[in-house]
Design an enzyme around this catalytic site. Structure first.
Site, PDB file in Angstrom:
ATOM      1  N   THR A  76      15.463 -85.395 -30.495  1.00  0.00           N
ATOM      2  CA  THR A  76      17.229 -85.066 -29.403  1.00  0.00           C
ATOM      3  C   THR A  76      16.900 -83.199 -29.856  1.00  0.00           C
ATOM      4  O   THR A  76      18.118 -82.973 -29.074  1.00  0.00           O
ATOM      5  CB  THR A  76      18.294 -85.750 -29.965  1.00  0.00           C
ATOM      6  OG1 THR A  76      18.526 -87.149 -29.543  1.00  0.00           O
ATOM      7  CG2 THR A  76      19.980 -85.223 -29.021  1.00  0.00           C
ATOM      8  N   CYS A 336      21.442 -96.287 -27.234  1.00  0.00           N
ATOM      9  CA  CYS A 336      21.842 -95.222 -27.250  1.00  0.00           C
ATOM     10  C   CYS A 336      23.857 -95.942 -26.975  1.00  0.00           C
ATOM     11  O   CYS A 336      24.629 -95.339 -27.116  1.00  0.00           O
ATOM     12  CB  CYS A 336      21.567 -94.207 -26.374  1.00  0.00           C
ATOM     13  SG  CYS A 336      19.847 -93.639 -27.792  1.00  0.00           S
TER      14      CYS A 336
HETATM   15  C1  LIG Z   1      14.655 -91.322 -29.769  1.00  0.00           C
HETATM   16  C2  LIG Z   1      14.404 -90.994 -28.382  1.00  0.00           C
HETATM   17  C3  LIG Z   1      14.555 -88.992 -28.141  1.00  0.00           C
HETATM   18  C4  LIG Z   1      15.579 -89.378 -29.782  1.00  0.00           C
HETATM   19  O1  LIG Z   1      14.652 -88.767 -30.212  1.00  0.00           O
HETATM   20  P1  LIG Z   1      15.675 -88.293 -32.247  1.00  0.00           P
HETATM   21  O2  LIG Z   1      15.142 -87.640 -33.151  1.00  0.00           O
HETATM   22  O3  LIG Z   1      16.402 -89.813 -32.482  1.00  0.00           O
HETATM   23  O4  LIG Z   1      16.958 -87.651 -31.532  1.00  0.00           O
HETATM   24  C5  LIG Z   1      14.598 -88.876 -27.320  1.00  0.00           C
HETATM   25  N1  LIG Z   1      13.550 -89.349 -26.528  1.00  0.00           N
HETATM   26  C6  LIG Z   1      13.390 -90.427 -26.434  1.00  0.00           C
HETATM   27  C7  LIG Z   1      12.246 -91.000 -25.320  1.00  0.00           C
HETATM   28  C8  LIG Z   1      13.318 -91.225 -27.491  1.00  0.00           C
HETATM   29  O5  LIG Z   1      12.696 -92.553 -27.694  1.00  0.00           O
END
Ligand SMILES: *Cc1c(COP(=O)(O)O)cnc(C)c1O
Length: 395
Positions: A76, A336
């Protein structure tokens, strides 16, 4: 509490025991707990070397330079840093971004935020199978476009975009714009450690990585930025100058060691993990295909085997999930959107409607899922779908 079968690996994976062990050694007085920036003493030096070794290990997996990796709190933050960092860079005068309507919220919401600040965003609609058409992408590029951001593997459907072909095509298109860079960013949160990524061969400029989708700890990831572009990014925060000033804050040695350990394990067992996932996917698909009115969503060839997105005619995903709550940990919509049952924006963008949209569930599995567990899950789903259909007939 009964422990439901965990089939939500696309939301997060359990940590590999090897990772937990490596992390535990970086926490207490006896361990490598020192600040990796405290180079005045040998304990800090040790932590520094551990962090830099971890950086090299991760670079090896991605086939890039260690100095091109910036540690973040996860994908993120890496996505935010990539998009906002480029958009607000003092060198950037352009305003147009291209992404897809099937991206993770970490991209979509960042783009929505940028739209309120003078940027324009094109959200490409994929084909019915979830794949972005390369021609459509190229047609969307204007002289005002400075960034194309696409995910590698979709977290809801497992569909794999052909980022190698896209990167090549964008590199060719770059020649039409001698006076600015057309950046290509890839959200690889779901693919690192599961698919081979070769940044030495693929002209990707920025790539977001997360540890916890691949048996590492939550709260750590990194952003790859091809060397000559690092100075073009504007930091999101100010602080102690760590990570070239691009991402200040004390580096969490234990998290970084955890991520590197997880990725080393993944590199080592990539093929084994893939074969295992394919076998489990085959069991589950065969079992569920014996039901009538079953739809597998997303391209079934260009797809990660470990994510299955499926809809059952006349069965809503909410009633399925409620009844299976104690038995199966599966997902519907986007993980989410906690607490709200909102139809998946990914499936909607793919043109999936009605029952098939509202009935979709995601079953995702991985290294620690056994064949027996998958067969049990398949049987449970099978029985519940039949029961709910029968119930609907009796009403
Ligand atoms: C889980 C996910 C994120 C977010 O990752 P985090 O490390 O939890 O912030 C972003 N993009 C995709 C495609 C994801 O599956």
């Amino acid at each position: 509490m009964t422990h439901p079968l965990y089939l939500d690996y696309a939301a997060t994976t359990p940590m590999a025991p090897e990772v937990a062990l490596a992390m535990a050694q970086c926490l207490t007085l006896e361990g490598d707990f020192a600040n990796p920036a405290s180079l005045q003493h040998s304990l800090g030096e040790r932590a520094y070397h551990l962090v830099e070794t971890a950086r090299s290990d991760i670079a090896e997996l991605l086939k890039c330079k260690a100095s091109d990796l910036i540690f973040t709190s996860g994908a993120t933050e890496a996505n935010n840093l990539a998009l906002k960092g480029l958009a607000f860079s003092p060198q950037n005068t352009l305003k147009h971004i291209i992404t897809s309507a099937t991206e993770h919220k970490a991209i979509l919401d960042t783009c929505h935020s940028l739209e309120t600040q003078g940027f324009t965003v094109t959200y490409l609609k994929p084909d019915h199978n979830g794949l972005i058409n390369l021609e459509t992408l190229l047609e969307a590029i204007t002289p005002d476009t400075f960034l194309v951001s696409l995910m590698h593997v979709n977290n809801e459907t497992g569909v794999i975009q052909n980022i190698e072909a896209i990167a090549q095509a964008l590199q060719e298109r770059q020649q039409a714009f001698p006076n600015h860079t057309l950046y290509f960013h890839v959200d690889a949160a779901q693919s690192v450690g599961k698919l081979a990524i070769d940044l030495s061969q693929t002209p990707i400029d920025l790539l977001s990585v997360s540890a916890h989708k691949c048996y590492g700890p939550k709260g750590i990831g990194c952003l790859y930025i091809r060397n000559r572009k690092r100075q073009h990014l504007m930091p999101l925060m100010q602080g102690g100058g760590q990570e070239f000033g691009l991402r200040p804050g004390t580096l969490p040695t234990h998290q970084i060691i955890g991520m590197a350990t997880a990725f080393k394990l993944a590199a080592h067992s990539l093929e084994k993990d893939q074969q295992h996932a394919e076998q489990l996917a085959q069991f589950l698909t065969e079992q569920l295909n014996t039901l009538k009115g079953v739809h597998f969503n997303g391209d079934q060839q260009q797809k990660l085997a470990s994510i299955i997105n499926i809809s059952f005619d006349d069965v809503g995903s909410d009633s399925l999930m409620i009844h299976l709550k104690d038995q199966l940990a599966i997902a519907n919509g986007s993980a989410c959107n906690t607490g709200t049952i909102e139809a998946s924006h990914v499936l909607r963008a793919m043109g999936i409607e009605g029952d098939r949209l509202y009935g979709a569930v995601r079953i995702s599995f991985g290294r620690y899922t056994t064949a027996q567990a998958i067969q049990q899950a398949g049987q449970t789903l099978y029985n519940e779908v039949l029961r709910l259909r029968q119930l609907a007939l009796e009403l």
